[in-house]
Design a protein around this motif. Structure first.
Motif, mmCIF file in Angstrom:
data_model
loop_
_atom_site.group_PDB
_atom_site.id
_atom_site.type_symbol
_atom_site.label_atom_id
_atom_site.label_comp_id
_atom_site.label_asym_id
_atom_site.label_seq_id
_atom_site.Cartn_x
_atom_site.Cartn_y
_atom_site.Cartn_z
ATOM 1 N N LEU A 104 0.837 -1.201 0.000
ATOM 2 C CA LEU A 104 0.000 0.000 0.000
ATOM 3 C C LEU A 104 0.874 1.254 0.000
ATOM 4 N N GLY A 105 1.972 1.200 0.778
ATOM 5 C CA GLY A 105 2.898 2.325 0.782
ATOM 6 C C GLY A 105 3.547 2.535 -0.573
ATOM 7 N N VAL A 106 3.921 1.457 -1.239
ATOM 8 C CA VAL A 106 4.504 1.562 -2.586
ATOM 9 C C VAL A 106 3.485 2.142 -3.556
ATOM 10 N N ALA A 107 2.233 1.687 -3.452
ATOM 11 C CA ALA A 107 1.190 2.216 -4.338
ATOM 12 C C ALA A 107 1.020 3.722 -4.139
ATOM 13 N N LEU A 108 1.054 4.157 -2.879
ATOM 14 C CA LEU A 108 0.975 5.598 -2.606
ATOM 15 C C LEU A 108 2.174 6.318 -3.213
ATOM 16 N N GLY A 109 3.356 5.713 -3.090
ATOM 17 C CA GLY A 109 4.549 6.324 -3.667
ATOM 18 C C GLY A 109 4.454 6.470 -5.170
ATOM 19 N N VAL A 110 3.948 5.446 -5.841
ATOM 20 C CA VAL A 110 3.779 5.514 -7.301
ATOM 21 C C VAL A 110 2.793 6.613 -7.676
ATOM 22 N N PHE A 111 1.722 6.732 -6.886
ATOM 23 C CA PHE A 111 0.735 7.783 -7.138
ATOM 24 C C PHE A 111 1.365 9.170 -6.994
ATOM 25 N N LEU A 112 2.133 9.374 -5.916
ATOM 26 C CA LEU A 112 2.772 10.678 -5.695
ATOM 27 C C LEU A 112 3.848 10.952 -6.738
ATOM 28 N N ALA A 113 4.519 9.900 -7.210
ATOM 29 C CA ALA A 113 5.568 10.060 -8.216
ATOM 30 C C ALA A 113 5.015 10.646 -9.510
ATOM 31 N N ARG A 114 3.729 10.452 -9.744
ATOM 32 C CA ARG A 114 3.132 10.885 -11.003
ATOM 33 C C ARG A 114 2.311 12.161 -10.880
ATOM 34 N N TRP A 115 2.422 12.807 -9.731
ATOM 35 C CA TRP A 115 1.822 14.136 -9.609
ATOM 36 C C TRP A 115 2.487 15.085 -10.602
ATOM 37 N N MET A 152 11.265 18.251 -0.623
ATOM 38 C CA MET A 152 11.397 18.129 -2.076
ATOM 39 C C MET A 152 11.990 16.780 -2.444
ATOM 40 N N ALA A 153 12.916 16.288 -1.611
ATOM 41 C CA ALA A 153 13.571 15.011 -1.910
ATOM 42 C C ALA A 153 12.579 13.859 -1.935
ATOM 43 N N VAL A 154 11.527 13.943 -1.133
ATOM 44 C CA VAL A 154 10.513 12.887 -1.152
ATOM 45 C C VAL A 154 9.982 12.707 -2.571
ATOM 46 N N PHE A 155 9.633 13.810 -3.210
ATOM 47 C CA PHE A 155 9.083 13.732 -4.569
ATOM 48 C C PHE A 155 10.163 13.409 -5.594
ATOM 49 N N GLU A 156 11.378 13.904 -5.361
ATOM 50 C CA GLU A 156 12.465 13.618 -6.297
ATOM 51 C C GLU A 156 12.815 12.127 -6.297
ATOM 52 N N PHE A 157 12.877 11.533 -5.115
ATOM 53 C CA PHE A 157 13.160 10.100 -5.030
ATOM 54 C C PHE A 157 12.057 9.293 -5.716
ATOM 55 N N LEU A 158 10.801 9.630 -5.395
ATOM 56 C CA LEU A 158 9.680 8.879 -5.967
ATOM 57 C C LEU A 158 9.636 9.015 -7.480
ATOM 58 N N ARG A 159 9.869 10.225 -7.978
ATOM 59 C CA ARG A 159 9.858 10.428 -9.440
ATOM 60 C C ARG A 159 10.998 9.653 -10.096
ATOM 61 N N ALA A 160 12.165 9.643 -9.450
ATOM 62 C CA ALA A 160 13.297 8.907 -10.014
ATOM 63 C C ALA A 160 12.987 7.419 -10.099
ATOM 64 N N TRP A 161 12.378 6.863 -9.056
ATOM 65 C CA TRP A 161 12.095 5.427 -9.035
ATOM 66 C C TRP A 161 10.941 5.040 -9.953
ATOM 67 N N TRP A 162 9.838 5.795 -9.867
ATOM 68 C CA TRP A 162 8.594 5.307 -10.467
ATOM 69 C C TRP A 162 7.897 6.318 -11.377
ATOM 70 N N GLY A 163 8.501 7.470 -11.598
ATOM 71 C CA GLY A 163 7.892 8.468 -12.461
ATOM 72 C C GLY A 163 8.658 8.624 -13.761
ATOM 73 N N ASP A 164 8.431 9.747 -14.436
ATOM 74 C CA ASP A 164 9.166 10.031 -15.667
ATOM 75 C C ASP A 164 9.843 11.387 -15.530
ATOM 76 N N LEU A 165 10.730 11.688 -16.477
ATOM 77 C CA LEU A 165 11.552 12.906 -16.398
ATOM 78 C C LEU A 165 11.134 13.971 -17.401
ATOM 79 N N ARG A 166 10.002 13.799 -18.051
ATOM 80 C CA ARG A 166 9.630 14.766 -19.085
ATOM 81 C C ARG A 166 9.508 16.183 -18.532
#
Length: 301
Positions: free
Chosen positions: A16-27, A83-97
């Motif tokens: 569930l925590g990972v799912a939340l992280g993936v969701f936040l990574a794509r904000w 800010m690092a919370v979102f940077e880490f999540l985006r690096a792992w599970w988001g995109d860099l566009r």
């Protein structure tokens, strides 16, 4: 990495925590930048033990600052952590566009010259809050592998390593020295951050911000065993939200014959890098937990 992730019910809360992280990574990136600093200020209030460790570190490392200046630096540090919370999540599970046109890289010519000669490259840097996102950005230019400490939670270990392997050339735990050395001997590039005190690994006392710190000799050992060149890497977030990545020239006459002298040299290099962006260094780590004179842990209540 296991081909299949852990699936037993006891791992469901972590999923569930990972799912939340993936969701936040794509904000949206603009929303992440807006929410990051206030999230950091909230973390400063909630994480008492981490806040205390960071405050003690700043007092030990910046005795020249008065209380008000150190408190301001502590506040900026936690904003960087937010800010690092979102940077880490985006690096792992988001995109860099959203950030691909908001960063600049310098010093790649140092690496390319070594790669052309077939020599391995060991990039050494500190645990800055921008670490994960900037390493993913660097992987857009170079095939970089990394060394890391595995997560204790098997779900997080599986999910984070899977995310990293989307862009990294390889990932080695700190116990996987032989494959890491083989990677370097084959002319590969390896990133490593040996600035924290750890229970494992050979360490010596080396000055860090004017204080003896129990410091890993791994940079000396990896360079000696692999023949790789050692290059410093610096990365930070700029006030406008963009990122700066910089690779320095290879360290001359490294490694030497004295592992303690080499480790002291690496710690002095890290101190120089940290002073360039002190609010973005990971001060919540208990860097001086062990005392050279056998004195008490300064972080103890």
């Amino acid at each position: 990495m296991s081909a299949l992730p852990p699936r037993s019910p006891r791992h469901w809360p972590t999923w569930l925590g990972v799912a939340l992280g993936v969701f936040l990574a794509r904000w949206p990136w603009a929303l992440q930048r807006r929410v990051g600093p206030p999230l950091g200020r909230l973390l400063q209030r909630l994480l008492r033990k981490r806040r205390r460790a960071a405050a003690i570190n700043l007092a030990l490392c910046f005795p020249e600052l008065d209380d008000a200046a150190r408190e301001a630096l502590l506040r900026r540090h936690f904003e960087a952590l937010g800010m690092a919370v979102f940077e880490f999540l985006r690096a792992w599970w988001g995109d860099l566009r959203a950030v691909e046109s908001h960063y600049r890289v310098s010093g790649l010519e140092h690496v390319e010259a070594l790669r052309a000669s077939g020599r391995g490259v060991l990039l050494v840097s500190c645990h800055f809050t921008t670490l994960e996102l900037c390493m993913r950005l660097m992987c857009r230019h170079l095939p970089v592998a990394g060394m890391y400490r595995p997560h204790r939670q098997p779900v997080m270990e599986w999910a984070v390593k899977r995310g990293r392997m989307r862009y990294a050339a390889g990932m080695f735990t700190r116990e996987e020295l032989r494959p890491a050395i083989r990677h370097l001997k084959q002319g590969g590039i390896l990133w490593f951050a040996p600035d924290q005190e750890t229970k494992g690994g050979h360490s010596v006392w080396a000055p860090f911000f004017g204080r003896p710190a129990w410091s890993l000799t791994s940079t000396h050992q990896l360079a000696r065993l692999s023949g790789a060149a050692v290059l410093p890497m610096f990365h930070r977030r700029l006030p406008d939200g963009s990122y700066e990545l910089e690779v320095g020239a290879p360290l001359e006459d490294f490694p030497g014959n004295d592992e303690t002298a080499d480790t002291a040299r690496i710690m002095a290099l890290f101190e120089t890098l940290i002073r360039r962006a002190p609010e973005q260094y990971l001060w919540v780590h208990q860097r001086f937990k062990r005392q050279a004179d056998g004195g008490p842990n300064p972080y103890s209540d």
